[in-house]
Motif scaffolding. Sequence first.
Motif, PDB file in Angstrom:
ATOM      1  N   ALA A   1       0.822  -1.369   0.078  1.00  0.00           N
ATOM      2  CA  ALA A   1       0.284   0.116  -0.134  1.00  0.00           C
ATOM      3  C   ALA A   1       0.881   1.147  -0.039  1.00  0.00           C
ATOM      4  N   PHE A   2       0.319   2.415  -0.692  1.00  0.00           N
ATOM      5  CA  PHE A   2       1.151   3.527  -0.788  1.00  0.00           C
ATOM      6  C   PHE A   2       0.191   4.790   0.018  1.00  0.00           C
ATOM      7  N   PRO A   3       0.856   5.312   1.176  1.00  0.00           N
ATOM      8  CA  PRO A   3      -0.177   6.582   1.483  1.00  0.00           C
ATOM      9  C   PRO A   3       0.183   7.706   0.437  1.00  0.00           C
TER      10      PRO A   3
ATOM     11  N   ARG B   1      -4.380   0.731  -1.751  1.00  0.00           N
ATOM     12  CA  ARG B   1      -3.953  -0.498  -1.586  1.00  0.00           C
ATOM     13  C   ARG B   1      -3.988  -1.242  -3.124  1.00  0.00           C
ATOM     14  N   ALA B   2      -2.583  -1.393  -3.330  1.00  0.00           N
ATOM     15  CA  ALA B   2      -2.117  -1.570  -4.739  1.00  0.00           C
ATOM     16  C   ALA B   2      -1.933  -3.189  -4.817  1.00  0.00           C
ATOM     17  N   VAL B   3      -1.735  -3.808  -3.813  1.00  0.00           N
ATOM     18  CA  VAL B   3      -1.719  -5.351  -4.021  1.00  0.00           C
ATOM     19  C   VAL B   3      -2.368  -5.943  -2.670  1.00  0.00           C
TER      20      VAL B   3
ATOM     21  N   SER C   1      -4.735  -3.084 -16.812  1.00  0.00           N
ATOM     22  CA  SER C   1      -3.869  -1.996 -16.252  1.00  0.00           C
ATOM     23  C   SER C   1      -4.416  -1.634 -14.907  1.00  0.00           C
ATOM     24  N   GLY C   2      -3.413  -1.354 -13.975  1.00  0.00           N
ATOM     25  CA  GLY C   2      -3.915  -0.942 -12.566  1.00  0.00           C
ATOM     26  C   GLY C   2      -4.147  -1.835 -11.725  1.00  0.00           C
ATOM     27  N   SER C   3      -4.002  -3.271 -12.319  1.00  0.00           N
ATOM     28  CA  SER C   3      -4.529  -4.463 -11.384  1.00  0.00           C
ATOM     29  C   SER C   3      -3.459  -4.621 -10.308  1.00  0.00           C
ATOM     30  N   GLY C   4      -2.097  -3.977 -10.318  1.00  0.00           N
ATOM     31  CA  GLY C   4      -1.224  -4.380  -9.400  1.00  0.00           C
ATOM     32  C   GLY C   4       0.080  -5.403  -9.809  1.00  0.00           C
ATOM     33  N   LYS C   5      -0.069  -5.277 -10.944  1.00  0.00           N
ATOM     34  CA  LYS C   5       1.112  -6.478 -11.570  1.00  0.00           C
ATOM     35  C   LYS C   5       2.463  -5.919 -11.508  1.00  0.00           C
ATOM     36  N   THR C   6       2.586  -4.630 -11.826  1.00  0.00           N
ATOM     37  CA  THR C   6       4.160  -4.027 -11.782  1.00  0.00           C
ATOM     38  C   THR C   6       4.341  -3.828 -10.170  1.00  0.00           C
ATOM     39  N   VAL C   7       3.493  -3.372  -9.340  1.00  0.00           N
ATOM     40  CA  VAL C   7       3.810  -3.132  -8.219  1.00  0.00           C
ATOM     41  C   VAL C   7       4.264  -4.533  -7.352  1.00  0.00           C
ATOM     42  N   THR C   8       3.656  -5.842  -7.799  1.00  0.00           N
ATOM     43  CA  THR C   8       4.066  -7.140  -7.408  1.00  0.00           C
ATOM     44  C   THR C   8       5.477  -7.257  -7.757  1.00  0.00           C
TER      45      THR C   8
ATOM     46  N   SER D   1     -11.418   2.067  -7.776  1.00  0.00           N
ATOM     47  CA  SER D   1     -10.495   2.740  -7.352  1.00  0.00           C
ATOM     48  C   SER D   1      -9.672   2.099  -6.323  1.00  0.00           C
ATOM     49  N   MET D   2      -8.418   1.967  -6.575  1.00  0.00           N
ATOM     50  CA  MET D   2      -7.800   1.171  -5.215  1.00  0.00           C
ATOM     51  C   MET D   2      -7.719   2.117  -4.018  1.00  0.00           C
ATOM     52  N   ILE D   3      -8.350   3.236  -3.695  1.00  0.00           N
ATOM     53  CA  ILE D   3      -8.458   3.746  -2.590  1.00  0.00           C
ATOM     54  C   ILE D   3      -9.688   3.413  -1.824  1.00  0.00           C
TER      55      ILE D   3
END
Length: 349
Positions: A13-15, A22-24, A43-50, A282-284
């Motif tokens: 998660a990123f504040p 809550r990206a992943v 796009s935006g589902s959390g793949k790159t953050v993982t 939204s991931m927020i």
Amino acid sequence: MSHLLEIKNLSVAFPTHDGLVRAVSDVNLTLDRGELVAIVGESGSGKTVTSLSVMSLHNRRTAQITGQILVQTPDGVVDVVSAEEPIVRALRGKTVAMIFQDPMSSLHPYYTISKQLTEAFRIHNKVSKKVANARAIEMLDLVGIPEPDKRAKEYPHQFSGGMRQRVMIAMALINNPDIVIADEPTTALDVTVQAQILELLRKLQKEFDMGILLITHDLGVVAGIADRVNVMYAGQVVESGVVDDIYYRPLAPYTMALLASIPSVAAKGAGQLSAIPGQPPSMISLPKGCSFQPRCALAHLVPNHLCERVMPELTEDEPRHLARCHLELSARTHAAAEARANRIVGGQA
Ligand SMILES: Nc1ncnc2c1ncn2[C@@H]1O[C@H](COP(=O)(O)OP(=O)(O)O)[C@@H](O)[C@H]1O
Ligand code: SF4
Ligand SMILES: [Mg+2]
């Protein structure tokens, strides 16, 4: 035997000023030697953050990371999430290497290909420049760059997109890593070159018995190449299984919707190719129940508005085949079979 890579209950998660992104959320996956495992999602589902988490490339002071990322190294298993920075640095590029979508952002425009490859090699190997240069040329040859000794002296802009991506693969493999993470490695390329690069990755993976984690938004890309697939939606794995099960017996309504939106898989005929209606959440502020509920064509079959109220767990609905959905299994297999029959009628199974 333990896995080459095991991600356990990973949440990132990123504040931000707008709230906590809550990206992943609670991602679990494994990668073994000789396997090609895909992560697929919009796009935006959390793949790159993982994937950046596996390389420990998030800002450790701001990103909130929980869970474990266990990497098998020659010196034992390392948990990338909790390990000290020097330990992570030692495995980054050596045990785990990464291929990014855009080679221009990872290749330095002012240095020759040879210089960049030899430096990547010398970070982890105490050898002379001459030895490293020979290794660089060997790698360029391996990835199918003609006249590698001549081309090594050139700069990134002198290469085509496909050739640059081959250089990136050479750079990723130069230290003989066990694990390669390829994040949308072909998204920027045209379709023919895409296929060539994927074929090259698969060939090298077999030759070197590596584990590859292939990340893509395109379920069509993984059909002929992946062993297992993890489908992500809104930061979670919603379905996981061997590639044929994902294609021919999908158990998550989101995967069914993704399949219906692939041009090569969907039925022929105007209007039959269905983009998934609506937008990812939204991931927020994620919806209270199932994240896919606002877009799900099957939610109305679940009684008592359960989809709106309760997040389904990821469960092993069939052997080695996990999905996250409240709907009765028989209703889902029925829906998947119907969708598949429509595709066959359309002439493109
Ligand atoms: N450093 C960051 N700070 C805040 N939000 C981020 C950061 N990195 C990614 N995100 C958000 O996390 C979500 C997942 O992003 P990402 O993993 O890049 O998606 P994709 O599946 O397209 O690779 C997105 O909503 C993105 O905006
Ligand atoms: S839990 Fe409900 S909303 Fe979510 S995928 Fe299953 S049927 Fe659709
Ligand atoms: Mg991405």
